[in-house]
Write an enzyme that holds these catalytic residues in place. Structure first.
Site, PDB file in Angstrom:
ATOM      1  N   ASP A 164       0.914  -1.067  -0.075  1.00  4.86           N
ATOM      2  CA  ASP A 164       0.127   0.066   0.025  1.00  4.86           C
ATOM      3  C   ASP A 164       0.920   1.311   0.125  1.00  4.86           C
ATOM      4  O   ASP A 164       2.085   1.200   0.044  1.00  4.86           O
ATOM      5  CB  ASP A 164      -0.925   0.026   1.399  1.00  4.86           C
ATOM      6  CG  ASP A 164      -1.769   1.380   1.420  1.00  4.86           C
ATOM      7  OD1 ASP A 164      -2.300   1.704   0.277  1.00  4.86           O
ATOM      8  OD2 ASP A 164      -2.054   1.909   2.453  1.00  4.86           O
ATOM      9  N   SER A 165       0.418   2.400   0.001  1.00  2.13           N
ATOM     10  CA  SER A 165       0.961   3.746  -0.040  1.00  2.13           C
ATOM     11  C   SER A 165       1.514   3.996   1.423  1.00  2.13           C
ATOM     12  O   SER A 165       2.568   4.530   1.623  1.00  2.13           O
ATOM     13  CB  SER A 165       0.209   4.886  -0.461  1.00  2.13           C
ATOM     14  OG  SER A 165      -0.855   4.743   0.342  1.00  2.13           O
TER      15      SER A 165
ATOM     16  N   TYR B  52      -1.066   8.459  -2.422  1.00  2.00           N
ATOM     17  CA  TYR B  52      -1.314   8.168  -3.825  1.00  2.00           C
ATOM     18  C   TYR B  52      -2.464   8.768  -4.330  1.00  2.00           C
ATOM     19  O   TYR B  52      -2.700   9.054  -5.488  1.00  2.00           O
ATOM     20  CB  TYR B  52      -1.370   6.478  -4.166  1.00  2.00           C
ATOM     21  CG  TYR B  52      -0.120   5.712  -4.027  1.00  2.00           C
ATOM     22  CD1 TYR B  52       1.089   6.270  -3.559  1.00  2.00           C
ATOM     23  CD2 TYR B  52      -0.250   4.210  -4.290  1.00  2.00           C
ATOM     24  CE1 TYR B  52       2.146   5.463  -3.616  1.00  2.00           C
ATOM     25  CE2 TYR B  52       0.970   3.517  -4.334  1.00  2.00           C
ATOM     26  CZ  TYR B  52       2.239   3.962  -3.911  1.00  2.00           C
ATOM     27  OH  TYR B  52       3.356   3.209  -3.946  1.00  2.00           O
ATOM     28  N   GLY B  53      -3.283   8.927  -3.210  1.00  2.75           N
ATOM     29  CA  GLY B  53      -4.743   9.347  -3.706  1.00  2.75           C
ATOM     30  C   GLY B  53      -5.061  10.614  -4.172  1.00  2.75           C
ATOM     31  O   GLY B  53      -6.148  10.723  -4.715  1.00  2.75           O
TER      32      GLY B  53
ATOM     33  N   CYS C  84      -4.304  -1.383  -1.714  1.00  4.02           N
ATOM     34  CA  CYS C  84      -4.572   0.073  -1.994  1.00  4.02           C
ATOM     35  C   CYS C  84      -5.532   0.124  -3.042  1.00  4.02           C
ATOM     36  O   CYS C  84      -5.457  -0.340  -4.138  1.00  4.02           O
ATOM     37  CB  CYS C  84      -3.176   0.557  -2.335  1.00  4.02           C
ATOM     38  SG  CYS C  84      -3.442   2.263  -3.122  1.00  4.02           S
ATOM     39  N   ASN C  85      -6.657   0.785  -2.552  1.00  2.00           N
ATOM     40  CA  ASN C  85      -7.691   0.949  -3.778  1.00  2.00           C
ATOM     41  C   ASN C  85      -7.275   1.952  -4.851  1.00  2.00           C
ATOM     42  O   ASN C  85      -7.606   1.495  -5.747  1.00  2.00           O
ATOM     43  CB  ASN C  85      -8.892   1.613  -2.943  1.00  2.00           C
ATOM     44  CG  ASN C  85      -9.764   0.576  -2.041  1.00  2.00           C
ATOM     45  OD1 ASN C  85     -10.544  -0.032  -2.399  1.00  2.00           O
ATOM     46  ND2 ASN C  85      -9.282   0.479  -0.768  1.00  2.00           N
TER      47      ASN C  85
ATOM     48  N   GLU D  16      -2.792   7.840   9.021  1.00  2.00           N
ATOM     49  CA  GLU D  16      -1.303   7.834   9.283  1.00  2.00           C
ATOM     50  C   GLU D  16      -0.673   8.835  10.720  1.00  2.00           C
ATOM     51  O   GLU D  16       0.318   8.450  11.031  1.00  2.00           O
ATOM     52  CB  GLU D  16      -0.686   8.511   8.137  1.00  2.00           C
ATOM     53  CG  GLU D  16      -1.037   7.874   6.854  1.00  2.00           C
ATOM     54  CD  GLU D  16       0.033   6.631   6.617  1.00  2.00           C
ATOM     55  OE1 GLU D  16       1.066   6.554   7.216  1.00  2.00           O
ATOM     56  OE2 GLU D  16      -0.431   5.587   5.962  1.00  2.00           O
TER      57      GLU D  16
ATOM     58  N   CYS E  74     -11.185   2.838   0.949  1.00  2.00           N
ATOM     59  CA  CYS E  74      -9.744   3.132   0.930  1.00  2.00           C
ATOM     60  C   CYS E  74      -9.132   2.215   2.194  1.00  2.00           C
ATOM     61  O   CYS E  74      -9.981   2.159   3.033  1.00  2.00           O
ATOM     62  CB  CYS E  74      -9.574   4.664   1.240  1.00  2.00           C
ATOM     63  SG  CYS E  74      -7.709   4.975   1.585  1.00  2.00           S
ATOM     64  N   THR E  75      -8.150   1.632   1.943  1.00  2.00           N
ATOM     65  CA  THR E  75      -7.656   0.757   2.971  1.00  2.00           C
ATOM     66  C   THR E  75      -7.195   1.382   4.362  1.00  2.00           C
ATOM     67  O   THR E  75      -6.904   0.871   5.254  1.00  2.00           O
ATOM     68  CB  THR E  75      -6.733  -0.270   2.595  1.00  2.00           C
ATOM     69  OG1 THR E  75      -5.569   0.655   2.089  1.00  2.00           O
ATOM     70  CG2 THR E  75      -7.055  -0.919   1.529  1.00  2.00           C
ATOM     71  N   HIS E  76      -7.242   2.853   4.245  1.00  2.00           N
ATOM     72  CA  HIS E  76      -7.130   3.481   5.511  1.00  2.00           C
ATOM     73  C   HIS E  76      -8.102   3.545   6.299  1.00  2.00           C
ATOM     74  O   HIS E  76      -8.036   4.122   7.419  1.00  2.00           O
ATOM     75  CB  HIS E  76      -6.307   4.909   5.119  1.00  2.00           C
ATOM     76  CG  HIS E  76      -4.922   5.057   4.950  1.00  2.00           C
ATOM     77  ND1 HIS E  76      -4.248   4.445   3.548  1.00  2.00           N
ATOM     78  CD2 HIS E  76      -3.816   5.420   5.744  1.00  2.00           C
ATOM     79  CE1 HIS E  76      -2.931   4.554   3.752  1.00  2.00           C
ATOM     80  NE2 HIS E  76      -2.596   5.263   4.638  1.00  2.00           N
TER      81      HIS E  76
HETATM   82  N1  DGL Z   1      -4.734   3.136   1.179  1.00  2.00           N
HETATM   83  C1  DGL Z   1      -4.802   3.832  -0.068  1.00  2.00           C
HETATM   84  C2  DGL Z   1      -6.169   3.289  -0.761  1.00  2.00           C
HETATM   85  O1  DGL Z   1      -6.644   2.443  -0.625  1.00  2.00           O
HETATM   86  C3  DGL Z   1      -4.448   4.904  -0.600  1.00  2.00           C
HETATM   87  C4  DGL Z   1      -4.125   5.968   0.361  1.00  2.00           C
HETATM   88  C5  DGL Z   1      -3.550   7.119  -0.321  1.00  2.00           C
HETATM   89  O2  DGL Z   1      -2.059   7.042  -0.443  1.00  2.00           O
HETATM   90  O3  DGL Z   1      -4.028   8.132  -0.574  1.00  2.00           O
HETATM   91  O4  DGL Z   1      -6.794   3.799  -1.634  1.00  2.00           O
END
Ligand code: DGL
Length: 270
Positions: free
Chosen positions: A10-11, A42-43, A73-74, A152, A184-186
Protein backbone atom coordinates in the site's frame (compact mmCIF):
# COMPACT_ATOMS: atom_id res chain seq x y z
CA UNK A 1 6.25 -22.27 -3.75
CA UNK A 2 4.32 -23.19 -0.60
CA UNK A 3 7.17 -21.76 1.47
CA UNK A 4 7.17 -18.40 -0.28
CA UNK A 5 5.41 -15.43 1.32
CA UNK A 6 2.34 -13.39 0.49
CA UNK A 7 3.48 -9.95 -0.63
CA UNK A 8 1.21 -7.04 0.26
CA UNK A 9 1.67 -3.36 -0.49
CA UNK A 10 0.00 0.00 0.00
CA UNK A 11 1.10 3.62 0.00
CA UNK A 12 1.34 3.53 3.80
CA UNK A 13 -0.16 1.85 6.85
CA UNK A 14 -3.69 1.54 5.38
CA UNK A 15 -2.98 -1.80 3.73
CA UNK A 16 -2.24 -3.21 7.19
CA UNK A 17 -6.04 -3.47 7.61
CA UNK A 18 -5.95 -5.99 4.75
CA UNK A 19 -2.70 -7.61 5.93
CA UNK A 20 -4.31 -8.08 9.32
CA UNK A 21 -7.28 -9.98 7.85
CA UNK A 22 -4.90 -12.06 5.72
CA UNK A 23 -2.69 -12.92 8.71
CA UNK A 24 -5.78 -13.87 10.75
CA UNK A 25 -7.19 -16.10 8.00
CA UNK A 26 -3.83 -17.61 7.06
CA UNK A 27 -1.74 -17.80 10.25
CA UNK A 28 0.74 -20.28 8.74
CA UNK A 29 1.66 -18.03 5.83
CA UNK A 30 4.62 -15.67 5.82
CA UNK A 31 3.55 -12.12 5.01
CA UNK A 32 5.84 -9.45 3.61
CA UNK A 33 4.32 -5.98 3.76
CA UNK A 34 5.58 -2.85 2.04
CA UNK A 35 4.26 0.63 2.82
CA UNK A 36 5.43 3.15 0.24
CA UNK A 37 5.53 5.94 2.81
CA UNK A 38 8.04 8.02 0.84
CA UNK A 39 5.43 8.62 -1.83
CA UNK A 40 2.23 8.65 0.24
CA UNK A 41 -0.45 9.75 -0.53
CA UNK A 42 -1.23 8.03 -3.81
CA UNK A 43 -4.82 9.23 -3.71
CA UNK A 44 -4.15 12.81 -4.77
CA UNK A 45 -1.93 11.84 -7.72
CA UNK A 46 -2.70 11.36 -11.42
CA UNK A 47 -3.45 7.91 -12.85
CA UNK A 48 -0.06 7.82 -14.59
CA UNK A 49 1.83 8.64 -11.38
CA UNK A 50 -0.17 6.13 -9.32
CA UNK A 51 0.58 3.41 -11.90
CA UNK A 52 4.29 4.25 -11.91
CA UNK A 53 4.51 4.24 -8.08
CA UNK A 54 2.52 1.00 -7.80
CA UNK A 55 4.70 -0.73 -10.41
CA UNK A 56 7.81 0.30 -8.51
CA UNK A 57 6.38 -0.81 -5.15
CA UNK A 58 5.52 -4.21 -6.58
CA UNK A 59 8.97 -4.47 -8.17
CA UNK A 60 10.52 -3.92 -4.72
CA UNK A 61 8.26 -6.60 -3.19
CA UNK A 62 9.21 -9.06 -5.91
CA UNK A 63 12.84 -8.93 -4.81
CA UNK A 64 11.65 -11.25 -2.05
CA UNK A 65 10.36 -14.79 -2.46
CA UNK A 66 6.61 -14.21 -2.80
CA UNK A 67 3.93 -16.47 -4.28
CA UNK A 68 1.09 -13.95 -4.60
CA UNK A 69 0.76 -10.18 -4.47
CA UNK A 70 -2.06 -8.27 -2.79
CA UNK A 71 -2.46 -4.67 -3.94
CA UNK A 72 -3.86 -3.48 -0.60
CA UNK A 73 -4.53 -0.03 -1.97
CA UNK A 74 -7.77 0.92 -3.70
CA UNK A 75 -6.11 3.78 -5.57
CA UNK A 76 -3.47 1.49 -7.08
CA UNK A 77 -6.05 -1.25 -7.71
CA UNK A 78 -8.33 1.23 -9.49
CA UNK A 79 -5.63 2.59 -11.76
CA UNK A 80 -2.92 0.00 -12.14
CA UNK A 81 -4.24 -3.55 -11.68
CA UNK A 82 -4.01 -4.61 -15.38
CA UNK A 83 -0.48 -3.14 -15.67
CA UNK A 84 0.62 -4.86 -12.48
CA UNK A 85 -0.82 -8.18 -13.66
CA UNK A 86 1.07 -7.89 -16.93
CA UNK A 87 4.33 -7.31 -15.08
CA UNK A 88 4.42 -10.69 -13.29
CA UNK A 89 3.31 -14.27 -13.76
CA UNK A 90 2.29 -14.43 -10.07
CA UNK A 91 -1.34 -13.94 -9.09
CA UNK A 92 -2.06 -10.29 -8.27
CA UNK A 93 -5.17 -9.57 -6.17
CA UNK A 94 -6.65 -6.07 -6.03
CA UNK A 95 -9.11 -4.69 -3.49
CA UNK A 96 -11.77 -2.96 -5.62
CA UNK A 97 -13.44 -6.13 -6.93
CA UNK A 98 -13.61 -7.70 -3.43
CA UNK A 99 -14.95 -4.43 -1.96
CA UNK A 100 -17.67 -4.31 -4.62
CA UNK A 101 -18.63 -7.91 -3.86
CA UNK A 102 -18.84 -7.14 -0.14
CA UNK A 103 -21.12 -4.18 -0.90
CA UNK A 104 -23.43 -6.15 -3.18
CA UNK A 105 -23.71 -8.89 -0.56
CA UNK A 106 -24.60 -6.38 2.17
CA UNK A 107 -27.09 -4.09 0.46
CA UNK A 108 -30.84 -4.63 0.77
CA UNK A 109 -32.04 -1.56 -1.08
CA UNK A 110 -29.36 -1.39 -3.81
CA UNK A 111 -28.41 2.12 -2.70
CA UNK A 112 -24.67 1.89 -2.17
CA UNK A 113 -22.29 4.64 -1.13
CA UNK A 114 -18.59 4.54 -1.93
CA UNK A 115 -16.01 6.67 -0.14
CA UNK A 116 -12.43 6.62 -1.36
CA UNK A 117 -9.49 8.78 -2.31
CA UNK A 118 -9.90 11.40 -5.01
CA UNK A 119 -8.09 9.20 -7.51
CA UNK A 120 -10.21 6.13 -6.71
CA UNK A 121 -13.47 8.06 -7.00
CA UNK A 122 -12.32 9.79 -10.21
CA UNK A 123 -11.49 6.39 -11.76
CA UNK A 124 -15.11 5.20 -11.52
CA UNK A 125 -13.72 1.73 -10.76
CA UNK A 126 -16.12 0.98 -7.89
CA UNK A 127 -19.13 2.16 -9.82
CA UNK A 128 -18.17 -0.11 -12.72
CA UNK A 129 -17.45 -3.11 -10.48
CA UNK A 130 -20.71 -2.73 -8.52
CA UNK A 131 -22.87 -2.19 -11.61
CA UNK A 132 -21.38 -5.25 -13.23
CA UNK A 133 -22.52 -7.34 -10.26
CA UNK A 134 -25.80 -5.49 -9.64
CA UNK A 135 -26.91 -3.53 -12.72
CA UNK A 136 -29.92 -2.11 -10.83
CA UNK A 137 -27.81 -0.65 -8.04
CA UNK A 138 -27.64 3.06 -7.39
CA UNK A 139 -24.09 4.09 -6.56
CA UNK A 140 -23.30 7.37 -4.80
CA UNK A 141 -19.61 8.25 -4.51
CA UNK A 142 -17.59 10.88 -2.64
CA UNK A 143 -13.90 11.43 -1.91
CA UNK A 144 -12.73 11.42 1.71
CA UNK A 145 -9.11 12.56 1.23
CA UNK A 146 -8.51 13.92 4.75
CA UNK A 147 -8.95 10.52 6.37
CA UNK A 148 -5.66 9.29 4.90
CA UNK A 149 -3.37 11.74 6.75
CA UNK A 150 -5.56 11.42 9.86
CA UNK A 151 -5.07 7.63 9.80
CA UNK A 152 -1.33 8.02 9.25
CA UNK A 153 -1.33 10.36 12.25
CA UNK A 154 -3.09 7.69 14.32
CA UNK A 155 -5.98 10.10 15.01
CA UNK A 156 -8.70 7.46 14.99
CA UNK A 157 -10.68 9.05 17.84
CA UNK A 158 -9.62 12.68 17.69
CA UNK A 159 -12.17 15.51 17.78
CA UNK A 160 -10.83 16.82 14.44
CA UNK A 161 -11.47 13.41 12.89
CA UNK A 162 -14.98 13.28 14.37
CA UNK A 163 -15.86 16.58 12.70
CA UNK A 164 -14.33 15.46 9.42
CA UNK A 165 -16.27 12.19 9.50
CA UNK A 166 -19.50 14.05 10.30
CA UNK A 167 -18.98 16.35 7.29
CA UNK A 168 -18.08 13.44 5.02
CA UNK A 169 -21.05 11.28 6.12
CA UNK A 170 -23.69 13.93 5.53
CA UNK A 171 -24.22 13.41 1.76
CA UNK A 172 -24.42 9.62 2.22
CA UNK A 173 -27.02 9.97 4.97
CA UNK A 174 -29.00 12.50 2.90
CA UNK A 175 -29.07 10.19 -0.10
CA UNK A 176 -30.16 7.30 2.13
CA UNK A 177 -27.58 4.65 1.26
CA UNK A 178 -27.99 1.40 3.22
CA UNK A 179 -24.40 0.31 2.61
CA UNK A 180 -21.19 2.31 2.59
CA UNK A 181 -18.01 0.95 1.04
CA UNK A 182 -14.92 2.13 2.86
CA UNK A 183 -13.06 2.19 -0.45
CA UNK A 184 -9.65 3.11 0.89
CA UNK A 185 -7.68 0.72 3.03
CA UNK A 186 -6.92 3.54 5.45
CA UNK A 187 -10.60 3.91 6.39
CA UNK A 188 -11.62 0.69 8.25
CA UNK A 189 -9.80 1.89 11.40
CA UNK A 190 -12.45 4.61 11.60
CA UNK A 191 -15.39 2.19 11.74
CA UNK A 192 -16.04 2.69 15.48
CA UNK A 193 -15.90 6.46 15.03
CA UNK A 194 -18.19 6.38 11.97
CA UNK A 195 -20.73 4.31 13.93
CA UNK A 196 -20.53 6.68 16.85
CA UNK A 197 -21.02 9.74 14.59
CA UNK A 198 -24.01 8.07 12.89
CA UNK A 199 -25.48 7.55 16.37
CA UNK A 200 -24.77 10.97 17.79
CA UNK A 201 -25.14 13.28 14.78
CA UNK A 202 -27.54 11.43 12.49
CA UNK A 203 -30.12 9.97 14.92
CA UNK A 204 -28.65 6.49 14.74
CA UNK A 205 -28.97 6.33 10.95
CA UNK A 206 -28.11 2.78 9.94
CA UNK A 207 -25.82 1.73 7.14
CA UNK A 208 -23.66 -1.34 6.70
CA UNK A 209 -19.98 -0.42 6.64
CA UNK A 210 -18.05 -2.74 4.33
CA UNK A 211 -14.50 -3.03 3.13
CA UNK A 212 -12.49 -5.52 1.13
CA UNK A 213 -10.24 -7.05 3.82
CA UNK A 214 -12.17 -10.22 4.66
CA UNK A 215 -13.14 -10.95 1.05
CA UNK A 216 -9.50 -10.56 -0.02
CA UNK A 217 -8.42 -12.94 2.77
CA UNK A 218 -10.93 -15.58 1.71
CA UNK A 219 -10.08 -15.16 -2.01
CA UNK A 220 -6.44 -15.64 -1.14
CA UNK A 221 -7.21 -18.74 0.94
CA UNK A 222 -9.12 -20.26 -1.99
CA UNK A 223 -6.40 -19.29 -4.46
CA UNK A 224 -3.60 -20.91 -2.44
CA UNK A 225 -5.68 -24.05 -1.95
CA UNK A 226 -6.42 -24.20 -5.70
CA UNK A 227 -2.78 -23.82 -6.60
CA UNK A 228 -1.73 -26.20 -3.81
CA UNK A 229 0.57 -23.52 -2.49
CA UNK A 230 -0.68 -23.20 1.09
CA UNK A 231 2.09 -23.13 3.69
CA UNK A 232 2.61 -26.11 5.98
CA UNK A 233 1.47 -25.79 9.61
CA UNK A 234 3.81 -23.44 11.46
CA UNK A 235 3.78 -19.89 12.74
CA UNK A 236 3.97 -17.52 9.77
CA UNK A 237 6.53 -14.74 9.85
CA UNK A 238 5.46 -11.14 9.38
CA UNK A 239 7.99 -8.78 7.82
CA UNK A 240 7.40 -5.08 7.42
CA UNK A 241 9.16 -2.68 5.08
CA UNK A 242 8.51 0.95 4.29
CA UNK A 243 10.21 3.43 2.02
CA UNK A 244 10.55 6.21 4.62
CA UNK A 245 10.34 6.91 8.37
CA UNK A 246 10.27 3.32 9.74
CA UNK A 247 9.97 4.37 13.42
CA UNK A 248 6.80 6.28 12.64
CA UNK A 249 5.45 3.37 10.59
CA UNK A 250 6.09 0.95 13.48
CA UNK A 251 4.52 3.27 16.05
CA UNK A 252 1.29 4.03 14.19
CA UNK A 253 1.12 0.78 12.23
CA UNK A 254 0.99 -1.29 15.42
CA UNK A 255 -2.58 -0.17 16.10
CA UNK A 256 -3.64 -1.14 12.56
CA UNK A 257 -2.23 -4.65 12.52
CA UNK A 258 -4.10 -7.18 14.67
CA UNK A 259 -4.20 -4.58 17.40
CA UNK A 260 -0.68 -5.51 18.45
CA UNK A 261 2.87 -4.30 18.26
CA UNK A 262 4.51 -4.23 14.84
CA UNK A 263 7.65 -6.27 14.70
CA UNK A 264 10.72 -4.41 13.49
CA UNK A 265 10.12 -2.27 10.42
CA UNK A 266 12.96 -1.95 7.93
CA UNK A 267 13.41 1.04 5.66
CA UNK A 268 13.98 0.06 2.08
CA UNK A 269 15.67 2.19 -0.54
CA UNK A 270 13.71 3.38 -3.53
N1 DGL B 1 -4.77 3.25 1.22
C1 DGL B 1 -4.85 3.67 -0.11
C2 DGL B 1 -6.16 3.31 -0.77
O1 DGL B 1 -6.72 2.29 -0.42
C3 DGL B 1 -4.41 5.04 -0.53
C4 DGL B 1 -4.19 6.14 0.40
C5 DGL B 1 -3.38 7.21 -0.27
O2 DGL B 1 -2.18 6.98 -0.43
O3 DGL B 1 -3.94 8.23 -0.68
O4 DGL B 1 -6.62 3.96 -1.66
Amino acid sequence: MHRAAIGIFDSGIGGLTVASAVARALPHEDVIYLGDTARLPYGTKSAATVSRYAARAMEILLRYPVKAVVVACNTASAHALPTLREATSLPVIGVVGPGARAACAATQTGKIGVAGTEATIRSGAYQAAILELAPEAQVITAPWPLLVPLAEEGWTEHEVTRLTVETYLEPFVTSGVDTLVLGCTHYPVFKPLIRSVLDSSFDGFEMALVDSADVVASDLTALLADRQEAAPERVGRRTFFCTDAPERFARVGGTFFQGGELAAVTAIDL
